[in-house]
Motif scaffolding. Structure first.
Motif, PDB file in Angstrom:
ATOM      1  N   MET A  97      17.676  -9.301  18.423  1.00  0.00           N
ATOM      2  CA  MET A  97      18.100  -8.234  19.326  1.00  0.00           C
ATOM      3  C   MET A  97      18.773  -7.100  18.555  1.00  0.00           C
ATOM      4  N   GLY A  98      19.535  -7.463  17.510  1.00  0.00           N
ATOM      5  CA  GLY A  98      20.205  -6.450  16.707  1.00  0.00           C
ATOM      6  C   GLY A  98      19.224  -5.569  15.946  1.00  0.00           C
ATOM      7  N   GLU A  99      18.207  -6.197  15.358  1.00  0.00           N
ATOM      8  CA  GLU A  99      17.188  -5.435  14.628  1.00  0.00           C
ATOM      9  C   GLU A  99      16.415  -4.530  15.577  1.00  0.00           C
ATOM     10  N   ASN A 100      16.075  -5.051  16.754  1.00  0.00           N
ATOM     11  CA  ASN A 100      15.372  -4.234  17.731  1.00  0.00           C
ATOM     12  C   ASN A 100      16.232  -3.067  18.193  1.00  0.00           C
ATOM     13  N   ALA A 101      17.533  -3.305  18.328  1.00  0.00           N
ATOM     14  CA  ALA A 101      18.446  -2.250  18.773  1.00  0.00           C
ATOM     15  C   ALA A 101      18.448  -1.082  17.788  1.00  0.00           C
ATOM     16  N   MET A 102      18.446  -1.377  16.479  1.00  0.00           N
ATOM     17  CA  MET A 102      18.427  -0.322  15.468  1.00  0.00           C
ATOM     18  C   MET A 102      17.111   0.449  15.517  1.00  0.00           C
ATOM     19  N   LEU A 103      15.999  -0.284  15.670  1.00  0.00           N
ATOM     20  CA  LEU A 103      14.692   0.367  15.731  1.00  0.00           C
ATOM     21  C   LEU A 103      14.580   1.232  16.981  1.00  0.00           C
ATOM     22  N   LEU A 104      15.067   0.716  18.097  1.00  0.00           N
ATOM     23  CA  LEU A 104      15.026   1.472  19.346  1.00  0.00           C
ATOM     24  C   LEU A 104      15.852   2.754  19.243  1.00  0.00           C
ATOM     25  N   ASN A 105      16.991   2.692  18.562  1.00  0.00           N
ATOM     26  CA  ASN A 105      17.822   3.887  18.391  1.00  0.00           C
ATOM     27  C   ASN A 105      17.093   4.949  17.577  1.00  0.00           C
ATOM     28  N   ASP A 106      16.381   4.510  16.527  1.00  0.00           N
ATOM     29  CA  ASP A 106      15.595   5.458  15.717  1.00  0.00           C
ATOM     30  C   ASP A 106      14.475   6.087  16.546  1.00  0.00           C
ATOM     31  N   ILE A 107      13.833   5.275  17.387  1.00  0.00           N
ATOM     32  CA  ILE A 107      12.765   5.797  18.252  1.00  0.00           C
ATOM     33  C   ILE A 107      13.330   6.832  19.219  1.00  0.00           C
ATOM     34  N   ARG A 108      14.498   6.522  19.761  1.00  0.00           N
ATOM     35  CA  ARG A 108      15.157   7.442  20.702  1.00  0.00           C
ATOM     36  C   ARG A 108      15.457   8.792  20.041  1.00  0.00           C
ATOM     37  N   GLN A 109      16.020   8.744  18.834  1.00  0.00           N
ATOM     38  CA  GLN A 109      16.383   9.971  18.138  1.00  0.00           C
ATOM     39  C   GLN A 109      15.149  10.814  17.812  1.00  0.00           C
ATOM     40  N   SER A 110      14.061  10.152  17.433  1.00  0.00           N
ATOM     41  CA  SER A 110      12.839  10.894  17.092  1.00  0.00           C
ATOM     42  C   SER A 110      12.273  11.612  18.315  1.00  0.00           C
ATOM     43  N   LEU A 112      14.076  12.577  21.007  1.00  0.00           N
ATOM     44  CA  LEU A 112      15.016  13.643  21.358  1.00  0.00           C
ATOM     45  C   LEU A 112      14.810  14.875  20.472  1.00  0.00           C
ATOM     46  N   LYS A 113      14.423  14.642  19.218  1.00  0.00           N
ATOM     47  CA  LYS A 113      14.199  15.742  18.272  1.00  0.00           C
ATOM     48  C   LYS A 113      12.770  16.276  18.331  1.00  0.00           C
ATOM     49  N   ASN A 114      11.976  15.717  19.245  1.00  0.00           N
ATOM     50  CA  ASN A 114      10.572  16.115  19.400  1.00  0.00           C
ATOM     51  C   ASN A 114       9.774  15.882  18.119  1.00  0.00           C
ATOM     52  N   ASP A 115      10.181  14.869  17.354  1.00  0.00           N
ATOM     53  CA  ASP A 115       9.477  14.491  16.125  1.00  0.00           C
ATOM     54  C   ASP A 115       8.446  13.417  16.477  1.00  0.00           C
ATOM     55  N   ILE A 116       7.298  13.864  16.992  1.00  0.00           N
ATOM     56  CA  ILE A 116       6.299  12.933  17.514  1.00  0.00           C
ATOM     57  C   ILE A 116       5.662  12.098  16.394  1.00  0.00           C
ATOM     58  N   GLU A 117       5.515  12.684  15.221  1.00  0.00           N
ATOM     59  CA  GLU A 117       4.944  11.924  14.105  1.00  0.00           C
ATOM     60  C   GLU A 117       5.802  10.697  13.777  1.00  0.00           C
ATOM     61  N   LYS A 118       7.107  10.898  13.702  1.00  0.00           N
ATOM     62  CA  LYS A 118       8.012   9.779  13.428  1.00  0.00           C
ATOM     63  C   LYS A 118       8.074   8.838  14.625  1.00  0.00           C
ATOM     64  N   PHE A 119       8.047   9.382  15.836  1.00  0.00           N
ATOM     65  CA  PHE A 119       8.061   8.584  17.062  1.00  0.00           C
ATOM     66  C   PHE A 119       6.892   7.595  17.071  1.00  0.00           C
ATOM     67  N   ILE A 120       5.702   8.078  16.753  1.00  0.00           N
ATOM     68  CA  ILE A 120       4.518   7.209  16.738  1.00  0.00           C
ATOM     69  C   ILE A 120       4.613   6.191  15.609  1.00  0.00           C
ATOM     70  N   LEU A 121       5.084   6.620  14.436  1.00  0.00           N
ATOM     71  CA  LEU A 121       5.224   5.710  13.295  1.00  0.00           C
ATOM     72  C   LEU A 121       6.165   4.547  13.637  1.00  0.00           C
ATOM     73  N   LEU A 122       7.288   4.857  14.272  1.00  0.00           N
ATOM     74  CA  LEU A 122       8.251   3.819  14.634  1.00  0.00           C
ATOM     75  C   LEU A 122       7.676   2.889  15.709  1.00  0.00           C
ATOM     76  N   LEU A 123       6.901   3.433  16.635  1.00  0.00           N
ATOM     77  CA  LEU A 123       6.237   2.595  17.629  1.00  0.00           C
ATOM     78  C   LEU A 123       5.238   1.651  16.966  1.00  0.00           C
ATOM     79  N   GLN A 124       4.550   2.154  15.940  1.00  0.00           N
ATOM     80  CA  GLN A 124       3.605   1.308  15.196  1.00  0.00           C
ATOM     81  C   GLN A 124       4.339   0.156  14.513  1.00  0.00           C
ATOM     82  N   ILE A 125       5.520   0.443  13.977  1.00  0.00           N
ATOM     83  CA  ILE A 125       6.334  -0.609  13.356  1.00  0.00           C
ATOM     84  C   ILE A 125       6.723  -1.650  14.385  1.00  0.00           C
ATOM     85  N   LEU A 126       7.085  -1.187  15.573  1.00  0.00           N
ATOM     86  CA  LEU A 126       7.470  -2.115  16.638  1.00  0.00           C
ATOM     87  C   LEU A 126       6.283  -2.979  17.069  1.00  0.00           C
ATOM     88  N   PHE A 127       5.135  -2.351  17.303  1.00  0.00           N
ATOM     89  CA  PHE A 127       3.943  -3.105  17.702  1.00  0.00           C
ATOM     90  C   PHE A 127       3.542  -4.106  16.616  1.00  0.00           C
TER      91      PHE A 127
END
Length: 233
Positions: A97-110, A112-127
């Motif tokens: 849960m802790g590791e997921n929480a950190m990843l989710l926070n990074d996804i959230r920030q990306s 909010l910053k409209n950084d779709i490239e990073k948003f998709i990359l982080l989603l790929q890491i999660l999947f």
């Protein structure tokens, strides 16, 4: 401060396993309509998810329609919604849960910053971290995981949004931006073409926010996001 006490008294491991086995779409739990007969279905040999979630307190009655004789069920409060979804995400992945929480926070920030490239990359890491063996090669599976993540991030997300010419897979509303999203098994090109053809973005043109069209293609061999395309609406 008030914290999530109720959820800490027990973990819904049995229920999350049942959700996995049935390939149940998580977004359905936000609002599900049922007949009264479903409350009597607790046979151990044919367990049904909705009666169990109601009996254990993860769903509660929000409304009753006298004309259709249907009950509307949903999460009793935000504590149960968030805690249950976090536990489910951890059950699906090989991360704590802790590791997921950190990843989710990074996804959230990306996002909010409209950084779709990073948003998709982080989603790929999660999947990539999802280890459940019975992954369904259907669009609904990927749609459910995406919904689960966005909901956990605290964003306003709507799914299966009706328009006069179709149904939008997902809409995310941020402070200054609205994301109109279409999912496809295959290429992102076909997803973005459907948005443009049906002009889904017109539904939000008077909201005073920037509209971003986002097509996401899922690769069933990789069990992950294959590619994406983004356009400013």
């Amino acid at each position: 401060k008030f914290e999530g006490f109720w959820f800490k008294t027990g973990t819904p491991t049995f229920l999350t396993k049942l959700i996995q086995q049935r390939n149940f779409q998580i977004n359905w739990l936000e609002e599900v309509s049922v007949k009264g007969e479903i409350f009597d279905k607790y046979e151990i040999s044919t367990l049904e998810l909705i009666p169990l979630l109601f009996q254990t307190g993860y769903l509660t009655i929000k409304n009753y329609n006298f004309s259709t004789q249907e009950y509307t069920l949903s999460y009793p409060n935000n504590e149960v919604r968030l805690s249950f979804n976090i536990h489910l995400l951890s059950a699906l992945s090989d991360k704590t849960m802790g590791e997921n929480a950190m990843l989710l926070n990074d996804i959230r920030q990306s996002l909010l910053k409209n950084d779709i490239e990073k948003f998709i990359l982080l989603l790929q890491i999660l999947f990539k971290g999802i280890t459940y063996p019975l992954i369904d090669d259907k669009e609904n599976y990927y749609h459910s995981i995406f919904y689960l993540v966005i909901k956990l991030l605290g964003f306003d997300i709507e799914t299966e949004v009706l328009t006069c010419d179709g149904r939008i897979d997902a809409v995310i509303k941020c402070t200054n931006t609205i994301y109109v999203i279409e999912f496809k098994l295959g290429t992102a090109q076909s997803a973005i073409e459907q948005i443009q053809k049906k002009q889904y973005q017109l539904k939000y043109q008077n909201d005073g926010k920037q509209i971003v069209l986002l097509g996401i293609g899922f690769d069933t061999e990789l069990k992950n996001i294959g590619d994406y395309q983004m356009l400013i609406g």
